[in-house]
Design a protein around this motif. Structure first.
Motif, short mmCIF file in Angstrom:
data_model
loop_
_atom_site.label_atom_id
_atom_site.label_comp_id
_atom_site.label_asym_id
_atom_site.label_seq_id
_atom_site.Cartn_x
_atom_site.Cartn_y
_atom_site.Cartn_z
N SER A 4 -0.43 10.08 -13.74
CA SER A 4 0.78 9.80 -12.96
C SER A 4 0.51 8.85 -11.80
CB SER A 4 1.37 11.11 -12.41
OG SER A 4 2.00 11.81 -13.46
N VAL A 5 -0.65 9.02 -11.16
CA VAL A 5 -0.97 8.15 -10.02
C VAL A 5 -1.03 6.70 -10.47
CG1 VAL A 5 -2.90 7.48 -8.53
CG2 VAL A 5 -2.17 9.83 -8.59
N VAL A 6 -1.69 6.47 -11.60
CA VAL A 6 -1.81 5.08 -12.07
C VAL A 6 -0.43 4.53 -12.42
CG1 VAL A 6 -2.71 3.64 -13.94
CG2 VAL A 6 -4.19 5.34 -12.85
N ILE B 46 -5.70 2.78 -0.76
CA ILE B 46 -6.58 3.19 0.35
C ILE B 46 -6.43 4.70 0.48
CG2 ILE B 46 -7.07 2.90 2.82
CD1 ILE B 46 -5.45 0.21 2.64
N ARG B 47 -7.49 5.44 0.21
CA ARG B 47 -7.38 6.90 0.22
C ARG B 47 -8.73 7.51 0.56
NH1 ARG B 47 -6.40 7.15 -6.27
NH2 ARG B 47 -8.38 6.23 -6.89
N GLY B 48 -8.73 8.84 0.66
CA GLY B 48 -9.94 9.56 1.08
C GLY B 48 -11.04 9.47 0.03
N VAL C 299 0.85 -1.19 0.00
CA VAL C 299 0.00 0.00 0.00
C VAL C 299 0.89 1.23 0.00
CG1 VAL C 299 -1.88 -1.16 1.23
CG2 VAL C 299 -0.15 0.08 2.54
N ARG C 300 0.29 2.36 -0.30
CA ARG C 300 1.08 3.59 -0.30
C ARG C 300 0.27 4.74 0.27
NH1 ARG C 300 -2.65 6.38 -2.78
NH2 ARG C 300 -2.92 6.11 -5.00
N PHE C 301 1.01 5.68 0.86
CA PHE C 301 0.40 6.94 1.26
C PHE C 301 1.04 7.98 0.34
CE2 PHE C 301 0.76 10.73 4.19
CZ PHE C 301 -0.55 11.14 3.97
N ALA C 302 0.20 8.80 -0.32
CA ALA C 302 0.72 9.66 -1.40
C ALA C 302 0.34 11.12 -1.21
CB ALA C 302 0.20 9.13 -2.74
N PRO C 303 0.91 11.78 -0.21
CA PRO C 303 0.51 13.18 0.01
C PRO C 303 1.10 14.13 -1.02
CG PRO C 303 2.29 12.60 1.50
CD PRO C 303 1.96 11.35 0.74
N SER C 304 0.40 15.23 -1.26
CA SER C 304 0.95 16.31 -2.09
C SER C 304 1.53 17.35 -1.13
CB SER C 304 -0.17 16.96 -2.91
OG SER C 304 -0.86 15.97 -3.63
N PRO C 305 2.77 17.76 -1.34
CA PRO C 305 3.39 18.70 -0.38
C PRO C 305 2.96 20.15 -0.63
CG PRO C 305 4.99 18.05 -2.02
CD PRO C 305 3.72 17.35 -2.39
N THR D 6 -1.04 14.55 -16.10
CA THR D 6 -2.08 14.92 -15.13
C THR D 6 -2.03 13.98 -13.93
OG1 THR D 6 -3.63 13.53 -16.33
CG2 THR D 6 -3.68 15.89 -16.81
N TYR D 7 -2.71 14.40 -12.87
CA TYR D 7 -2.74 13.62 -11.64
C TYR D 7 -3.18 12.18 -11.89
CZ TYR D 7 -5.16 11.54 -7.74
OH TYR D 7 -5.63 10.62 -6.83
N ASN D 8 -4.33 12.00 -12.57
CA ASN D 8 -4.85 10.64 -12.75
C ASN D 8 -3.86 9.73 -13.48
OD1 ASN D 8 -7.43 10.51 -11.48
ND2 ASN D 8 -8.18 11.96 -13.02
N1 GLU Z 1 -1.87 13.20 -3.77
C1 GLU Z 1 -3.23 12.95 -3.48
C2 GLU Z 1 -3.66 13.80 -2.29
O1 GLU Z 1 -2.82 14.32 -1.57
C3 GLU Z 1 -3.52 11.50 -3.15
C4 GLU Z 1 -3.63 10.66 -4.35
C5 GLU Z 1 -4.06 9.24 -4.08
O2 GLU Z 1 -4.01 8.76 -2.94
O3 GLU Z 1 -4.40 8.59 -5.07
O4 GLU Z 1 -4.83 13.95 -2.04
#
Ligand code: GLU
Length: 473
Positions: free
Chosen positions: A188-190, A202-204, A8-14, A184-186
């Motif tokens: 790069s995320v994939v 697992i995300r919001g 799993v990953r946690f992927a915050p935007s700084p 774009t975000y979608n």
């Molecule tokens: N970078 C995104 C954010 O901070 C999360 C992307 C994701 O979890 O797919 O909300």
């Protein structure tokens, strides 16, 4: 066959300090990885060059370190991968799964009104079926996905929310790479989730509308999709999305205000996840018990009072070394105020006494620091409430007796005070409250005889004499 390792990953935007909701996402990812003996990874999504900063990245990492939620593998920075992402978009284009779009952004879209989401912009499809050559790619262009015509619906089974289906009528050929060359975000995320071999996203819940688009990209790339789990939002008291008006939203603020990482973690896990009525969990227990299936669908209300209550419970569990560590974490002023004014034995006793009444470490330390000095001003209202014509004699008699005893144990001090009160035919409270006022300036404090034994004979007498002087005026 061996079960595939959970990753799993946690992927915050700084783009700001770590948000309390993002922290909960990190915690749920971490718990799930630990429960499944898998890997928990950290990816910094720093492709928004205008809003992302190194300072925010450092601050977010510091917050994650505070909770011991660092990545099991080296941290991935999305920005490092964007050339690769562009290459992949080019390949999709060559294979007819995406296409270059030469429309100017404004001409490209029509505005459609959608009942659910108000106004949306949707691409008209002008370039979808146009022929193009490598030569054409010299001209400014975006790259759009070509959603296959035969796909009418995107369906996925969210691990929390169950089956979700979205009609492709609601989607357009969205952009994978913008005209300025940024993915774009979608997209790069994939691509990053694929290269990091993520098995569970697992995300919001705020990302749920992105998931159908991301599934279209997985399908175009012919890659196995991860499982998706969208966590319910954390809500303010009125049921709205948690905002600064309801509570602090930045994790950094909680640290500054003297919350304990373990208490905050425990509290956040219970916002959305439960195990019967149990409120207090050790990390080991959480790892053992946590499952995604037991995360609720409904948003959970952030209750600052409950968090304070829980923090107080964790506070009382800290041992002396952990207290010293907490002083260190809060910085120089606290170090100075606590360590240079009190000896080790005194501090141990004071932590014990004041922790019973404090909810945050800051409140605890501030109370102890303020006890190190005689009360600056005495509240006249309190003085008149707790004194009468006998108070001065009562206090003098106590001081006299105190001077002559050698023991500073609680029991002996109590007996001494009882004896003085008996001589004056007064109740103990008539002596205890003025002494408390003299020692602390307030009538709320730990037990007065405990305080005397920590402050010592000379300091106690000095403070009582100062009150006698004020009463004489
Ligand atoms: N970078 C995104 C954010 O901070 C999360 C992307 C994701 O979890 O797919 O909300």
């Amino acid at each position: 066959m061996n079960k595939k390792e959970v990753r799993v990953r946690f992927a915050p935007s700084p783009t700001g300090h770590l948000h309390i909701g993002s922290l909960r996402t990190a915690i749920f990812n971490w718990l799930y990885a630990r429960h499944e003996c898998g890997k928990y990874l950290l990816r910094i999504e720093d492709t928004d060059r205008l809003r992302s900063t190194k300072e925010f990245e450092t601050s977010q990492i510091e917050s994650l370190k505070w909770f011991d939620l660092m990545s099991d593998e080296p941290i991935v920075h999305q920005l490092d991968n964007i050339e690769e992402h562009k290459k992949i978009a080019h390949e999709l284009m060559k294979n007819g799964l995406a296409y270059p779009c030469f429309c100017k952004p404004k001409d490209a879209e029509q505005t459609v009104t959608e009942l659910s989401s108000g106004i949306a912009h949707r691409y008209l499809g002008t370039c979808r079926d146009k022929k193009w050559t490598e030569q054409d790619l010299q001209k400014p262009h975006a790259i759009r996905i070509k959603i296959p015509e035969d796909i009418k619906e995107i369906i996925f089974d969210d691990l929390i929310r169950g089956r979700i289906s979205v009609s492709t009528d609601q989607l357009d050929d969205f952009v994978l790479v913008r005209t300025d060359g940024t993915p774009t975000y979608n997209f790069s995320v994939v691509l990053d989730d694929i290269s990091m071999e993520i098995t569970h996203v697992i995300r919001g819940e705020d990302h749920i509308s992105n998931t159908p688009k991301q599934i279209i990209i997985y399908d175009a790339l012919k890659k196995e999709k991860p499982f998706f789990a969208h966590l319910p939002l954390i809500l303010g008291e009125a049921g709205n999305k948690l905002s600064k008006r309801d509570a602090d939203v930045s994790v950094e603020e909680y640290r500054k205000k003297g919350f304990l990482a373990d208490a905050l973690l425990n509290y956040l896990v219970r916002l959305g996840w439960s195990h019967g009525d149990q409120e207090i969990f050790s990390r080991d227990e959480l790892v053992k018990l946590f499952t995604i299936e037991s995360v609720g669908k409904k948003g959970a209300i952030f209750d600052v009072k409950k968090l304070l209550w829980l923090n107080g419970i964790y506070l009382r569990e800290l041992n002396f070394d952990q207290m010293l560590k907490a002083i260190d974490d809060l910085g120089q002023d606290y170090k100075q105020g606590l360590l240079s004014n009190w000896g080790e034995d005194q501090l141990k006793k004071l932590f014990e006494l004041y922790a019973q009444r404090a909810e945050t470490i800051l409140q605890l330390f501030e109370d102890i620091i303020s006890l190190s000095e005689s009360p600056k001003t005495l509240d006249l209202n309190l003085i008149s409430k707790w004194s009468n014509e006998k108070t001065i004699d009562l206090l003098r008699s106590f001081v006299e007796k105190l001077e002559s005893i050698s023991s500073m144990e609680h029991e002996d001090l109590l007996n001494l005070a009882k004896e003085v009160c008996a001589n004056f035919d007064l109740k103990l409270v008539k002596l205890a409250q003025p002494i408390r006022l003299a020692l602390t300036g307030s009538i709320c404090s730990p037990g007065v005889f405990d305080l005397i034994s920590v402050l010592g004979k000379q300091e106690t007498i000095k403070r009582i004499n100062a009150l006698i002087k004020d009463l004489n005026l």
